[in-house]
Design a protein around this motif. Structure first.
Motif, PDB file in Angstrom:
ATOM      1  N   VAL A 164       0.878  -1.167   0.000  1.00 21.45           N
ATOM      2  CA  VAL A 164       0.000   0.000   0.000  1.00 21.45           C
ATOM      3  C   VAL A 164       0.916   1.218   0.000  1.00 21.45           C
ATOM      4  O   VAL A 164       1.768   1.366   0.882  1.00 21.45           O
ATOM      5  CB  VAL A 164      -0.909   0.023   1.246  1.00 21.45           C
ATOM      6  CG1 VAL A 164      -1.823   1.244   1.218  1.00 21.45           C
ATOM      7  CG2 VAL A 164      -1.722  -1.262   1.339  1.00 21.45           C
ATOM      8  N   THR A 165       0.768   2.081  -1.002  1.00 18.06           N
ATOM      9  CA  THR A 165       1.607   3.280  -1.115  1.00 18.06           C
ATOM     10  C   THR A 165       0.717   4.522  -1.105  1.00 18.06           C
ATOM     11  O   THR A 165      -0.509   4.420  -1.165  1.00 18.06           O
ATOM     12  CB  THR A 165       2.441   3.264  -2.414  1.00 18.06           C
ATOM     13  OG1 THR A 165       1.551   3.263  -3.544  1.00 18.06           O
ATOM     14  CG2 THR A 165       3.344   2.041  -2.476  1.00 18.06           C
ATOM     15  N   ILE A 166       1.373   5.675  -1.068  1.00 15.04           N
ATOM     16  CA  ILE A 166       0.643   6.947  -1.053  1.00 15.04           C
ATOM     17  C   ILE A 166       1.473   7.992  -1.801  1.00 15.04           C
ATOM     18  O   ILE A 166       2.701   7.940  -1.765  1.00 15.04           O
ATOM     19  CB  ILE A 166       0.355   7.379   0.410  1.00 15.04           C
ATOM     20  CG1 ILE A 166      -0.709   8.465   0.458  1.00 15.04           C
ATOM     21  CG2 ILE A 166       1.627   7.800   1.125  1.00 15.04           C
ATOM     22  CD1 ILE A 166      -1.365   8.606   1.812  1.00 15.04           C
ATOM     23  N   PRO A 167       0.821   8.924  -2.496  1.00 16.05           N
ATOM     24  CA  PRO A 167       1.578   9.984  -3.176  1.00 16.05           C
ATOM     25  C   PRO A 167       1.955  11.102  -2.199  1.00 16.05           C
ATOM     26  O   PRO A 167       1.287  11.283  -1.180  1.00 16.05           O
ATOM     27  CB  PRO A 167       0.604  10.495  -4.239  1.00 16.05           C
ATOM     28  CG  PRO A 167      -0.744  10.216  -3.676  1.00 16.05           C
ATOM     29  CD  PRO A 167      -0.600   8.963  -2.842  1.00 16.05           C
ATOM     30  N   PRO A 168       3.007  11.864  -2.519  1.00 13.01           N
ATOM     31  CA  PRO A 168       3.413  12.968  -1.637  1.00 13.01           C
ATOM     32  C   PRO A 168       2.345  14.044  -1.498  1.00 13.01           C
ATOM     33  O   PRO A 168       2.296  14.767  -0.506  1.00 13.01           O
ATOM     34  CB  PRO A 168       4.669  13.546  -2.294  1.00 13.01           C
ATOM     35  CG  PRO A 168       5.007  12.676  -3.443  1.00 13.01           C
ATOM     36  CD  PRO A 168       3.888  11.721  -3.667  1.00 13.01           C
ATOM     37  N   SER A 169       1.460  14.134  -2.488  1.00 14.76           N
ATOM     38  CA  SER A 169       0.428  15.173  -2.479  1.00 14.76           C
ATOM     39  C   SER A 169      -0.786  14.803  -1.632  1.00 14.76           C
ATOM     40  O   SER A 169      -1.688  15.622  -1.439  1.00 14.76           O
ATOM     41  CB  SER A 169      -0.034  15.440  -3.915  1.00 14.76           C
ATOM     42  OG  SER A 169      -0.519  14.233  -4.495  1.00 14.76           O
ATOM     43  N   ALA A 170      -0.836  13.591  -1.095  1.00 17.64           N
ATOM     44  CA  ALA A 170      -1.959  13.185  -0.246  1.00 17.64           C
ATOM     45  C   ALA A 170      -1.933  13.994   1.042  1.00 17.64           C
ATOM     46  O   ALA A 170      -0.879  14.442   1.501  1.00 17.64           O
ATOM     47  CB  ALA A 170      -1.867  11.697   0.065  1.00 17.64           C
ATOM     48  N   THR A 171      -3.099  14.156   1.634  1.00 15.94           N
ATOM     49  CA  THR A 171      -3.151  14.889   2.894  1.00 15.94           C
ATOM     50  C   THR A 171      -2.751  13.967   4.046  1.00 15.94           C
ATOM     51  O   THR A 171      -2.820  12.732   3.930  1.00 15.94           O
ATOM     52  CB  THR A 171      -4.570  15.436   3.166  1.00 15.94           C
ATOM     53  OG1 THR A 171      -5.451  14.346   3.400  1.00 15.94           O
ATOM     54  CG2 THR A 171      -5.064  16.298   2.019  1.00 15.94           C
TER      55      THR A 171
END
Length: 198
Positions: A12-19
């Motif tokens: 599970v990953t997340i982008p830097p722009s996520a809050t």
């Protein structure tokens, strides 16, 4: 044992722009303690942990203090890129788990992304390593016997006993068969030590 046998995949990953709030919800929903942060081309840009996400999200409750508590003038972080760790410790799928465990203990890192080239193929957390060590001795014994039966030297018979993850092999075999049995036993998840007695 190799990292590829211990890692959690897919990741599970997340982008830097996520809050920060989105990241907190994803951590909670997936029961993980860290998320690799992946940029637009899919490269690892950092990692964000529970500790990173807790920075500045709670305000003091005035009911807990006799005097009013001053609030910070700076706003709490809003985006993952503001709180993520950019210098990330990584490993390869064929890294020895013992080496990874030593690194995690020395650096106090809880989760390490697994890269194959520049692609994230997994992540290993302390919880993953604990799960391996929690395997029962009977299951480890069965897996050692299965590995030896599948790949072992023909004609060599082994009596296998396991206590707290330590495997003891007893049997009559030449040096080559002993080496093969030793290597095969060490590849079984949960094995902490192997000893051979003729």
């Amino acid at each position: 044992m190799l990292v590829r046998e211990a890692m959690t995949s897919p990741v599970v990953t997340i982008p830097p722009s996520a809050t920060v709030r989105q990241a907190i919800r994803i951590l909670h929903e997936h029961c993980v303690t860290a998320l690799p942060v992946v940029d637009e081309p899919g490269r690892l840009a950092g990692i964000v942990s529970e500790m990173d996400l807790l920075q500045g999200v709670f305000e003091h409750d005035p009911r807990a203090f006799v005097r009013p508590v001053a609030t910070t003038a700076s706003p709490s972080p809003r985006l993952v890129e503001e709180v993520m760790t950019r210098e990330v410790e990584t490993v390869r799928p064929n890294t020895d788990v013992a080496v990874l465990a030593e690194t995690m203990m020395k650096t106090r890192i809880k989760s390490v992304p697994v890269l194959d080239g520049s692609t994230i193929v997994g992540i290993v957390s302390r919880r993953d390593l604990i799960a391996i060590l929690a395997r029962g001795d009977a299951r480890i014994r069965d897996d050692v016997l299965a590995a030896i039966a599948e790949y072992g030297a023909v004609g060599a018979r082994w009596d296998v006993s396991v206590r707290d993850g330590a495997v003891e092999l007893r049997g009559r075999a030449d040096e080559s068969a002993q080496r093969i049995a030793d290597v095969l036993a060490r590849t079984v998840p949960g094995v902490t030590r192997v000893s051979i007695h003729g």
